[in-house]
Design a protein around this motif. Structure first.
Motif, PDB file in Angstrom:
ATOM      1  N   VAL A 125      41.009  50.839  39.083  1.00  0.00           N
ATOM      2  CA  VAL A 125      41.144  49.370  39.155  1.00  0.00           C
ATOM      3  C   VAL A 125      42.524  48.965  38.643  1.00  0.00           C
ATOM      4  O   VAL A 125      43.057  49.598  37.745  1.00  0.00           O
ATOM      5  CB  VAL A 125      40.074  48.626  38.295  1.00  0.00           C
ATOM      6  N   GLN A 126      43.065  47.918  39.245  1.00  0.00           N
ATOM      7  CA  GLN A 126      44.297  47.363  38.692  1.00  0.00           C
ATOM      8  C   GLN A 126      44.365  45.881  39.014  1.00  0.00           C
ATOM      9  O   GLN A 126      43.881  45.450  40.060  1.00  0.00           O
ATOM     10  CB  GLN A 126      45.521  48.108  39.214  1.00  0.00           C
ATOM     11  N   PRO A 127      44.942  45.080  38.089  1.00  0.00           N
ATOM     12  CA  PRO A 127      44.996  43.639  38.339  1.00  0.00           C
ATOM     13  C   PRO A 127      45.940  43.337  39.500  1.00  0.00           C
ATOM     14  O   PRO A 127      46.962  44.004  39.666  1.00  0.00           O
ATOM     15  CB  PRO A 127      45.523  43.061  37.013  1.00  0.00           C
TER      16      PRO A 127
ATOM     17  N   GLY B 100      47.422  41.317  30.308  1.00  0.00           N
ATOM     18  CA  GLY B 100      46.910  41.143  28.932  1.00  0.00           C
ATOM     19  C   GLY B 100      45.418  40.867  28.929  1.00  0.00           C
ATOM     20  O   GLY B 100      44.647  41.500  28.199  1.00  0.00           O
ATOM     21  N   GLN B 101      44.996  39.913  29.781  1.00  0.00           N
ATOM     22  CA  GLN B 101      43.573  39.569  29.882  1.00  0.00           C
ATOM     23  C   GLN B 101      42.758  40.759  30.383  1.00  0.00           C
ATOM     24  O   GLN B 101      41.651  41.004  29.951  1.00  0.00           O
ATOM     25  CB  GLN B 101      43.378  38.394  30.853  1.00  0.00           C
ATOM     26  N   PHE B 102      43.369  41.512  31.322  1.00  0.00           N
ATOM     27  CA  PHE B 102      42.698  42.667  31.922  1.00  0.00           C
ATOM     28  C   PHE B 102      42.385  43.714  30.845  1.00  0.00           C
ATOM     29  O   PHE B 102      41.264  44.196  30.724  1.00  0.00           O
ATOM     30  CB  PHE B 102      43.618  43.243  33.009  1.00  0.00           C
ATOM     31  N   SER B 103      43.383  44.034  30.002  1.00  0.00           N
ATOM     32  CA  SER B 103      43.120  45.056  28.961  1.00  0.00           C
ATOM     33  C   SER B 103      42.183  44.520  27.887  1.00  0.00           C
ATOM     34  O   SER B 103      41.367  45.264  27.333  1.00  0.00           O
ATOM     35  CB  SER B 103      44.407  45.586  28.326  1.00  0.00           C
ATOM     36  N   LYS B 104      42.239  43.205  27.633  1.00  0.00           N
ATOM     37  CA  LYS B 104      41.327  42.597  26.650  1.00  0.00           C
ATOM     38  C   LYS B 104      39.878  42.759  27.124  1.00  0.00           C
ATOM     39  O   LYS B 104      38.976  43.111  26.358  1.00  0.00           O
ATOM     40  CB  LYS B 104      41.678  41.107  26.525  1.00  0.00           C
ATOM     41  N   ALA B 105      39.668  42.521  28.435  1.00  0.00           N
ATOM     42  CA  ALA B 105      38.318  42.637  29.019  1.00  0.00           C
ATOM     43  C   ALA B 105      37.823  44.074  28.901  1.00  0.00           C
ATOM     44  O   ALA B 105      36.694  44.323  28.462  1.00  0.00           O
ATOM     45  CB  ALA B 105      38.347  42.205  30.472  1.00  0.00           C
ATOM     46  N   LEU B 106      38.683  45.032  29.274  1.00  0.00           N
ATOM     47  CA  LEU B 106      38.259  46.440  29.243  1.00  0.00           C
ATOM     48  C   LEU B 106      37.938  46.885  27.823  1.00  0.00           C
ATOM     49  O   LEU B 106      36.978  47.614  27.586  1.00  0.00           O
ATOM     50  CB  LEU B 106      39.341  47.336  29.851  1.00  0.00           C
ATOM     51  N   ASN B 107      38.747  46.443  26.839  1.00  0.00           N
ATOM     52  CA  ASN B 107      38.492  46.815  25.432  1.00  0.00           C
ATOM     53  C   ASN B 107      37.154  46.276  24.974  1.00  0.00           C
ATOM     54  O   ASN B 107      36.387  46.951  24.302  1.00  0.00           O
ATOM     55  CB  ASN B 107      39.596  46.269  24.510  1.00  0.00           C
ATOM     56  N   ARG B 108      36.864  45.008  25.342  1.00  0.00           N
ATOM     57  CA  ARG B 108      35.610  44.394  24.901  1.00  0.00           C
ATOM     58  C   ARG B 108      34.411  45.126  25.520  1.00  0.00           C
ATOM     59  O   ARG B 108      33.439  45.433  24.836  1.00  0.00           O
ATOM     60  CB  ARG B 108      35.595  42.923  25.300  1.00  0.00           C
TER      61      ARG B 108
ATOM     62  N   ILE C 131      34.919  40.998  34.980  1.00  0.00           N
ATOM     63  CA  ILE C 131      36.359  40.825  34.700  1.00  0.00           C
ATOM     64  C   ILE C 131      36.858  39.623  35.500  1.00  0.00           C
ATOM     65  O   ILE C 131      37.620  38.797  35.008  1.00  0.00           O
ATOM     66  CB  ILE C 131      37.147  42.104  35.079  1.00  0.00           C
ATOM     67  N   ARG C 132      36.383  39.519  36.730  1.00  0.00           N
ATOM     68  CA  ARG C 132      36.836  38.431  37.607  1.00  0.00           C
ATOM     69  C   ARG C 132      36.327  37.076  37.129  1.00  0.00           C
ATOM     70  O   ARG C 132      37.054  36.101  37.085  1.00  0.00           O
ATOM     71  CB  ARG C 132      36.336  38.709  39.035  1.00  0.00           C
ATOM     72  N   ARG C 133      35.041  37.026  36.724  1.00  0.00           N
ATOM     73  CA  ARG C 133      34.452  35.728  36.386  1.00  0.00           C
ATOM     74  C   ARG C 133      34.746  35.287  34.956  1.00  0.00           C
ATOM     75  O   ARG C 133      35.007  34.126  34.706  1.00  0.00           O
ATOM     76  CB  ARG C 133      32.935  35.767  36.607  1.00  0.00           C
ATOM     77  N   GLU C 134      34.645  36.220  34.016  1.00  0.00           N
ATOM     78  CA  GLU C 134      34.773  35.818  32.612  1.00  0.00           C
ATOM     79  C   GLU C 134      36.226  35.772  32.149  1.00  0.00           C
ATOM     80  O   GLU C 134      36.563  35.038  31.238  1.00  0.00           O
ATOM     81  CB  GLU C 134      33.974  36.774  31.715  1.00  0.00           C
TER      82      GLU C 134
ATOM     83  N   VAL D 165      40.461  37.361  36.145  1.00  0.00           N
ATOM     84  CA  VAL D 165      41.444  38.362  36.580  1.00  0.00           C
ATOM     85  C   VAL D 165      40.938  38.992  37.873  1.00  0.00           C
ATOM     86  O   VAL D 165      39.873  39.602  37.895  1.00  0.00           O
ATOM     87  CB  VAL D 165      41.633  39.466  35.506  1.00  0.00           C
ATOM     88  N   ASP D 166      41.704  38.822  38.959  1.00  0.00           N
ATOM     89  CA  ASP D 166      41.331  39.482  40.216  1.00  0.00           C
ATOM     90  C   ASP D 166      41.841  40.907  40.173  1.00  0.00           C
ATOM     91  O   ASP D 166      43.014  41.143  39.864  1.00  0.00           O
ATOM     92  CB  ASP D 166      41.943  38.739  41.410  1.00  0.00           C
ATOM     93  N   ALA D 167      40.960  41.865  40.464  1.00  0.00           N
ATOM     94  CA  ALA D 167      41.354  43.269  40.393  1.00  0.00           C
ATOM     95  C   ALA D 167      41.117  43.937  41.740  1.00  0.00           C
ATOM     96  O   ALA D 167      40.138  43.655  42.416  1.00  0.00           O
ATOM     97  CB  ALA D 167      40.553  43.976  39.306  1.00  0.00           C
ATOM     98  N   THR D 168      42.025  44.816  42.115  1.00  0.00           N
ATOM     99  CA  THR D 168      41.789  45.613  43.331  1.00  0.00           C
ATOM    100  C   THR D 168      41.085  46.891  42.901  1.00  0.00           C
ATOM    101  O   THR D 168      41.416  47.479  41.873  1.00  0.00           O
ATOM    102  CB  THR D 168      43.118  45.981  44.038  1.00  0.00           C
TER     103      THR D 168
END
Length: 761
Positions: free
Chosen positions: A475-477, A484-492, A528-531, A534-537
């Motif tokens: 996955v990548q944004p 920043g938001q993407f890595s925050k989501a994955l950490n949580r 990740i997309r909704r909360e 961040v749109d990810a491919t």
């Protein structure tokens, strides 16, 4: 028990005794007002007691106080199929208990939306302030409504939420009846032994038929159940309810149905009520001996006797009381709340067990009293304004502000800086909390599912054996600004769910997420997309294959490089072989060198080289497992030998002998359980065989066939869609990792050729 004078309540006497017998220290400001006020009278009373009597009296007093507070506590969850009215029901519960002060509808015209508004992803997120446990009060009883996750059927999270519940309400729609999600939710409650009530909602809707739904619950959910109420009218004529236990009619007046008016049963309904009450008594007496005796002797059964029998049977999970109403029209919610208090268990009546880590995860039954050692489970994490808020369910013992507690999963010792109870929108600071309660702590770094104790025992509430992920996605944004938001989501998500892992692909530099299956990873990408907006491919799903060797192969490799100045020299000899089946380690290194052919300070570098080489097998580049490397000889040079030289020698030696060891590819095999209506059994079984699955069991459960099979994960992609189309949407399946096993020669050739193709690209 020693009698103590009336002004000294058990709780106060306990406090005074503990202050009196505490080690001498300068009086703390918190004690001094109490001591000053009471010391004279207390001294007079204390002379009447010997120290032993007083201690015993205080201890018994404390126990009485604790039991009383536990009897007035309920930890419940509300579960339902999407659109059965769970959100609307919870909104009314919060309103009548004074938790919120006005009612908003889910799709309300006022634009506010319900307090527990629905999240698009599952149509049911927890309370909007995202409290994992909302605390409300009804008739002097505390009720913790715990947010039960409706998503991710295959993870640890569902198990944890259900372990925290003592009881549950299953909401059913009076028109839709028992639907697929109702069956799934009920199956989970049964698996985790949660006593439950059923609530048939939406009696005001066109086509409402509570008796049809009751029969469906008996046939489809195998509930031993009976109606606790009879509705007065249905659809638009729905006016109120008749309580079959108390034999009274209830009407709901006022703008929001807050005034409950009790009247006598209408004359035209007396015959129906008598019949339904007899049916209720008959159903309960089948599972309760005490009531059966009175029923068989034709003795009149009082409402108290019936209520006690229903409570006994519900807590023993032999009976499910069925309540009715319409949450949207504000009817029937208060009697349901009374039912929660009357029939669902308090924390003391539910037996909980822990796993003893010092004794091979042996199950230990917890006493559930504050006298035992502290055992608490962190069941939910929340990112709050003041940092991480951790919700704890305390199963045994007492936790106090400022105490040191131990995280058994990480082994760390932590101080409790702040202890709070979630109360409405505010947090109420408390000094201590005891067994049975749900509290939140600030500033404690931990993951969801960690267990805390006071250090005297090594118990965990959930197994520490977290299954290995079986599937990965790249996955990548889409936009670099959202990194920043993407890595925050994955950490949580990693902290919340131990089965969700994040890694980096060394070759492509892509972020790889791994989990327990397709649905599991899809849900997280969607969250990740909704909360986090961040749109990810998302790349193609990849199965986590492994490689292993099947026979012994010798290696003898000399790494020699001369480049002006110090060169590189290292020679390693030995063999690699498969580990015996059933061994607990995945890689073993043995140094069998006799003498000093290779100086001992280079041995760790050799081991490191072999480990590194085993991270990527030469067949398809996946890790090599169940491998034993034995070093028997070698040679070194006084000047040119170095750690790097020996490490490189090991890597090349491994590659040299790997093909001779006849390597094979291992693929993850999933243990799949399918539940399909019997008429589709043949089609589904044929499809499993087509996917190279092995059917290991086929049982009949009512009108359904339960098929157990072991299927390679690589052949299970898109299975949920295929199963739905084969069974007209009536089939469901669960899947969990079983083991890695060797693929057939033909599949191995396909995988190797595909890998060579991607490398050539």
């Amino acid at each position: 028990m020693a009698r103590f004078p009336r002004p000294y309540t058990p709780r106060l006497l306990y406090t005074l005794y503990s202050t009196k017998t505490a080690p001498s220290q300068s009086p703390s400001p918190s004690h001094s007002p109490t001591t000053a006020l009471l010391s004279h009278n207390l001294n007079l009373h204390l002379r009447r007691f010997s120290s032993g009597n007083l201690a015993r009296a205080a201890k018994e007093g404390e126990e009485l106080w604790w039991k009383e507070s536990m009897n007035r506590l309920r930890n419940i969850g509300i579960s339902a199929h999407i659109d059965s009215g769970k959100t609307t029901l919870t909104e009314r519960v919060l309103y009548y208990t004074g938790r919120i002060h006005e009612i908003h509808e889910v799709r309300g015209r006022d634009g506010v939306g319900a307090k527990m508004d629905s999240m698009d992803l599952e149509r049911e997120k927890g309370i909007t302030i995202q409290s994992a446990a909302t605390y409300c009060t009804w008739n002097d009883y505390q009720i913790n409504i715990i947010d039960t996750p409706g998503h991710v059927d295959f993870t640890i999270e569902v198990e944890r939420a259900l372990r925290v519940l003592d009881g549950a309400i299953l909401v059913l729609c009076s028109v839709g009846g028992v639907q697929s999600q109702s069956i799934t939710v009920d199956r989970q409650m049964r698996r985790y032994e949660v006593p439950r009530l059923a609530f048939i909602n939406k009696l005001d809707r066109m086509g409402a038929d509570p008796w049809k739904v009751l029969n469906q619950a008996r046939s489809k959910l195998r509930h031993h159940s009976a109606a606790m109420q009879v509705p007065i009218g249905l659809e638009e004529d729905f006016k109120g309810l008749i309580d079959l236990v108390q034999q009274k009619a209830y009407y709901f007046h006022g703008y929001s149905g807050e005034k409950v008016v009790t009247e006598e049963i209408p004359g035209n309904m007396e015959a129906l009520v008598a019949e339904k009450r007899r049916e209720l008594i008959e159903t309960v007496s089948e599972v309760d001996d005490k009531l059966a005796e009175a029923f068989l002797n034709d003795e009149p059964i009082s409402s108290t006797e019936l209520e006690e029998a229903i409570r006994r049977a519900t807590i023993a999970r032999k009976f499910v009381p069925v309540f009715m109403g319409s949450a949207f029209k504000n009817k029937g919610v208060q009697p349901l709340l009374n039912g929660v208090l009357s029939y669902l268990p308090c924390p003391v009546e539910v037996s909980n067990y822990a796993l003893d880590q010092t004794n091979n995860e042996e199950k230990v039954t917890l006493s559930g009293t504050p006298n035992g050692p502290l055992v608490a489970l962190a069941f939910k994490l929340e990112e709050g304004r003041f940092g991480q808020l951790t919700y704890l369910r305390i199963y045994e013992g007492v936790v106090r502000k400022g105490d040191f507690i131990y995280n058994i999963n990480t082994g760390k010792k932590i101080k409790v800086p702040r202890l709070v109870r979630m109360h409405s929108n505010e947090m109420e600071d408390i000094q201590e909390a005891h067994a049975g309660q749900i509290v939140a702590v600030f500033g404690v770094e931990c993951a969801s599912g960690d267990t805390f104790t006071d250090g005297s025992v090594k118990y965990t509430m959930t197994s520490m054996n977290v299954p290995e992920p079986v599937m990965s996605l790249a996955v990548q944004p889409v936009s670099k600004d959202t990194g920043g938001q993407f890595s925050k989501a994955l950490n949580r998500f990693q902290r919340e769910d131990p089965t969700f892992r994040v890694g980096l692909d060394a070759e492509s530099g892509q972020t790889i997420i791994s989990g327990m299956g397709e649905l599991h990873l899809d849900i997280y990408v969607e969250r990740i997309r909704r909360e986090y907006k961040v749109d990810a491919t998302v790349g193609k799903p990849r199965v986590n294959f492994r490689e292993t060797v099947t026979q012994r192969a010798e290696f003898d490799y000399l790494h020699k490089k001369q480049t002006g100045g110090q060169g590189q020299y290292g020679r390693v000899c030995g063999y690699i072989e498969p580990l015996p089946p059933g061994s607990s380690t995945k890689f073993e290194f043995d140094n069998m060198i006799v003498g000093q052919a290779i100086p001992s300070n280079f041995i760790p570098a050799i081991e490191k080289g072999f480990k590194e080489a085993a991270n990527s097998g030469s067949l398809i580049g996946h890790p090599v497992e169940h491998l034993r490397v034995v070093l028997t000889d070698g040679a070194s040079h006084a000047v040119d030998s170095s750690e790097l030289a020996f490490k490189l020698a090991s890597i090349y030696a491994f590659r040299q002998c790997y093909t001779a060891a006849k390597p094979v590819i291992l693929e993850p095999i999933m243990s799949v359980e399918l539940k399909v209506p019997t008429e589709f059994q043949g089609t589904v079984a044929g499809d499993i065989n087509k996917r190279k699955g092995v059917i290991i069991g086929n049982d009949q459960e009512g009108d359904d066939s339960v098929i157990a099979a072991n299927v390679p994960l690589n052949n299970m992609f898109g299975y949920s869609t295929a199963l739905r189309s084969m069974t007209q949407g009536k089939g469901e399946f669960t899947m969990e990792y079983k083991e890695h096993s060797a693929v057939s020669h033909e599949v191995q050739m396909q995988l190797v050729n595909a890998h060579k193709g991607t490398k050539a690209d």
